[in-house]
Motif scaffolding. Structure first.
Motif, short mmCIF file in Angstrom:
data_model
loop_
_atom_site.label_atom_id
_atom_site.label_comp_id
_atom_site.label_asym_id
_atom_site.label_seq_id
_atom_site.Cartn_x
_atom_site.Cartn_y
_atom_site.Cartn_z
N LYS A 50 -22.71 -9.98 42.17
CA LYS A 50 -21.39 -9.66 42.89
C LYS A 50 -20.09 -10.18 42.45
O LYS A 50 -19.31 -9.57 42.77
CB LYS A 50 -22.45 -10.47 44.21
CG LYS A 50 -21.12 -10.04 45.02
CD LYS A 50 -21.37 -10.75 46.75
CE LYS A 50 -21.04 -10.87 47.71
NZ LYS A 50 -21.64 -11.32 49.03
N SER A 51 -20.28 -11.16 42.02
CA SER A 51 -18.63 -12.04 41.00
C SER A 51 -17.85 -11.10 40.75
O SER A 51 -16.97 -10.36 40.49
CB SER A 51 -18.16 -13.57 41.25
OG SER A 51 -18.84 -13.33 40.24
N THR A 54 -17.35 -7.46 42.18
CA THR A 54 -15.89 -7.14 42.59
C THR A 54 -14.37 -7.78 41.66
O THR A 54 -13.77 -6.84 42.15
CB THR A 54 -15.67 -8.61 43.40
OG1 THR A 54 -17.14 -9.00 44.62
CG2 THR A 54 -14.28 -9.08 44.41
N LYS A 58 -11.53 -4.15 40.86
CA LYS A 58 -10.00 -3.99 41.26
C LYS A 58 -9.58 -4.20 39.95
O LYS A 58 -8.36 -4.66 40.48
CB LYS A 58 -10.17 -5.96 41.92
CG LYS A 58 -10.73 -5.58 43.50
CD LYS A 58 -10.42 -6.84 43.75
CE LYS A 58 -10.67 -7.70 45.21
NZ LYS A 58 -10.72 -8.58 45.51
#
Length: 75
Positions: A50-51, A54, A58
């Motif tokens: 998940k991290s 993210t 970006k």
């Protein structure tokens, strides 16, 4: 014969999500070895799918490196 207005080469990543790419790399290399292959902090410090997703969404340059490693793995 007409040529397409916007010809594009076939995209080998078409239909493959970033999550699938990352999960495949982690399954094949593990976080520690992946961090050595692609020097990104999110792979080194307390990594999670998940991290990292993210961060990669970006950060285009990091995503490109991860996608290139995935393509090398799949050859």
């Amino acid at each position: 014969m007409e040529t397409p207005k916007n010809p594009q080469p076939k995209n080998p990543l078409h239909g493959i999500t970033l999550a699938v790419i990352l999960e495949t790399l982690v399954a094949n290399y593990g976080w520690e070895h992946l961090a050595k292959k692609v020097k990104i902090n999110c792979f080194k410090k307390d990594p999670s799918i998940k991290s990292c997703l993210t961060f990669l969404r970006k950060t285009p340059w990091a995503r490109t490196k991860v996608e290139q490693l995935y393509l090398k793995l799949k050859k």
